[in-house]
Design an enzyme around this catalytic site. Structure first.
Site, PDB file in Angstrom:
ATOM      1  CB  ALA A 130      -1.384   7.593  -3.187  1.00 22.28           C
ATOM      2  CE  LYS A 131      -0.104   5.885   4.873  1.00 21.10           C
ATOM      3  NZ  LYS A 131      -1.398   5.453   5.454  1.00 21.10           N
TER       4      LYS A 131
END
Ligand code: NAD
Length: 441
Positions: A130-131
């Site tokens: 994720a980011k």
């Protein structure tokens, strides 16, 4: 010329990945997400029966775009665009940093989230990728404005993050204080102190010993392993480092302690050279005090572009994306490039380095030390039992060595670059998990 080639590449990507092209991206300019798609296309032939699932990797699982309004100190209301992308959660909760930068785009956050899926699978920590990010120049904000921005952003993405859902961490322009505000905001919203919702926290709030140095230590560890394979003696190596912050500074310090000569260092203020090797602790102290390295006594200040011609055995890009390009890759003297930064080498430069026989240890394994100790932090928070720094470093080194060994073996088996090998190892792990879980419903 290179712009024309880049444009052609993007067009090819768009055509080859038609099914994977989200409607809101511009087919003529996919940005970093286009580079990622190309990397996946390169490994697909090596995935065997798992290739059936590869489309999974070309579509982020979930993307949230949020409006982040805050009241500025002067009484006006400002709106910022924030993102959280969960690329894949087949192997565990999402995990990846939060970036505050004026150039953040959805394409960039998508690519960074996908590279986190690859990185976490490459070092075999039980996370997906994720980011997050906010399109803002945080240097224009007061501390109070930054805190309000962080808290509102955390509240907005609060519906998808959580200690067992998605765990943010620091990235460019975010730090342990920002993580403390995120942890507090999330905790206030759920009504209980949830230290495990973010990593990279201050030690007094459930942070881990060794986290600050972890990425640089990982860079050094894989560098030592890679050097062994190409018969390079670390104790006699000449090293050039671009970016002397958290990653480059620590890696430089560890290489110099192992006997290497750090002959050139570049940061955002300029480039210095010293044939006999720089005194790294003194240089780090100088940068801390003066904010620049070019006034460091007794060194030669050279043109920034000359950095790429420096005679060295090891080059460590540890600053920004897309620094090694088709323009300078042919000039690099090093036998070994260890990518401390995320995405420092363009695909064209990658091909040039490969043709020239330069070994590149890719970011997705080289800089995975940070997320590895983030994993240790999360585990320690869950058990409320904290390990010594020696224990953490020993476990980190073991994981990094194992990851490098797996990737090296695959690169030898298939006669591919370490980047492609890392993608093969990681994509197989992710898609195998996907296959075992099956599709719901
Ligand atoms: P940092 O802010 O501590 O240091 C960045 C360094 O790069 C500084 O020395 C700065 O002067 C230099 N720099 C900035 N612009 C430059 C330019 N135009 N030319 C040359 N040098 C320049 O950041 P960091 O945490 O060391 O991160 C560096 C890179 O490593 C980033 O790509 C980041 O995403 C990546 N990374 C960091 C971690 C981590 O745990 N810190 C983990 C994985 C990847």
């Amino acid at each position: 010329m290179s712009q024309v080639r880049d444009h052609a590449l993007t067009k090819t990507l768009a055509a080859s990945s038609t099914h994977a092209l989200p409607s809101y991206l511009n087919a003529d300019d996919l940005g970093p997400w286009g580079i990622y798609l190309q990397q996946v296309d390169r490994v697909t032939p090596y995935l065997g029966h798992l290739a059936r699932w590869v489309e999974t990797l070309k579509r982020p699982k979930r993307m949230l775009v949020v409006d982040v309004p805050i009241e500025l100190d002067n009484g006006t209301i400002a709106h910022f665009e924030g993102y959280r992308v969960q690329h894949n959660t087949s192997r565990g909760p999402g995990k990846g940093g939060v970036r505050f930068h004026q150039d953040v785009t959805l394409s960039e956050v998508m690519a960074l989230s996908a590279w986190m899926s690859i990185k976490n699978a490459a070092v075999n920590v039980p996370y997906g990728g994720a980011k997050g990010g906010i399109r803002v120049d945080p240097k224009t904000l007061s501390r109070g404005e930054l805190e309000r921005l962080t808290r509102r952003y955390t509240s907005e993405i609060g519906i998808i993050i959580g200690p067992s859902k998605d765990i943010p961490a620091p990235d460019v322009n975010t730090n342990d204080q920002v993580m403390a505000w995120m942890m507090d905001t999330y905790s206030m919203n759920v009504g209980t102190t949830a230290t495990g919702v973010v990593t990279g926290k201050p030690i007094d709030l459930g942070g881990s010993l060794g986290r600050r140095e972890a990425t640089g230590r990982g860079v050094f560890t894989v560098g030592v392993e890679a050097a062994k394979h190409i018969g390079l003696d670390i104790s006699k190596a000449r090293v050039a480092v671009q970016g002397f912050g958290n990653v480059g500074g620590i890696a430089g310090k560890l290489f110099s302690e192992a006997g290497s000569r750090i002959v050139a260092v570049q940061d955002h203020t300029g480039t210095i050279y010293q044939e006999s090797g720089l005194n790294v602790p003194a240089l780090l102290a100088h940068i801390k005090e003066h904010g620049t390295l070019i006034t460091f006594p007794g060194v030669e200040v050279i043109a920034n572009d000359a950095f790429w011609d420096v005679s060295c055995d090891i080059l460590i890009p540890a600053a920004l994306e897309q620094q090694i390009t088709a323009t300078n890759a042919g000039r690099i003297q090093a036998k070994l490039v260890i990518e401390g930064a995320n995405g420092p080498t363009t695909p064209q430069a990658d091909d040039i380095l490969q043709e020239r026989g330069v070994l590149v240890v890719p970011d997705v394994v080289a800089n995975a030390g940070g997320v590895t100790v983030s994993y240790f932090e999360w585990v320690q928070d869950f058990s409320s039992f904290f390990w010594s720094e020696d224990e953490i470093n020993a476990r980190l080194v073991r994981i990094m060595q194992d990851a490098f060994d797996s990737v090296w073996a695959v690169s030898q088996q298939h006669k591919v670059t370490l980047r492609t090998a890392t993608f093969i190892v990681a994509c197989q792990r992710i898609l195998h998990a996907r296959e075992l879980r099956g599709l719901y419903p």
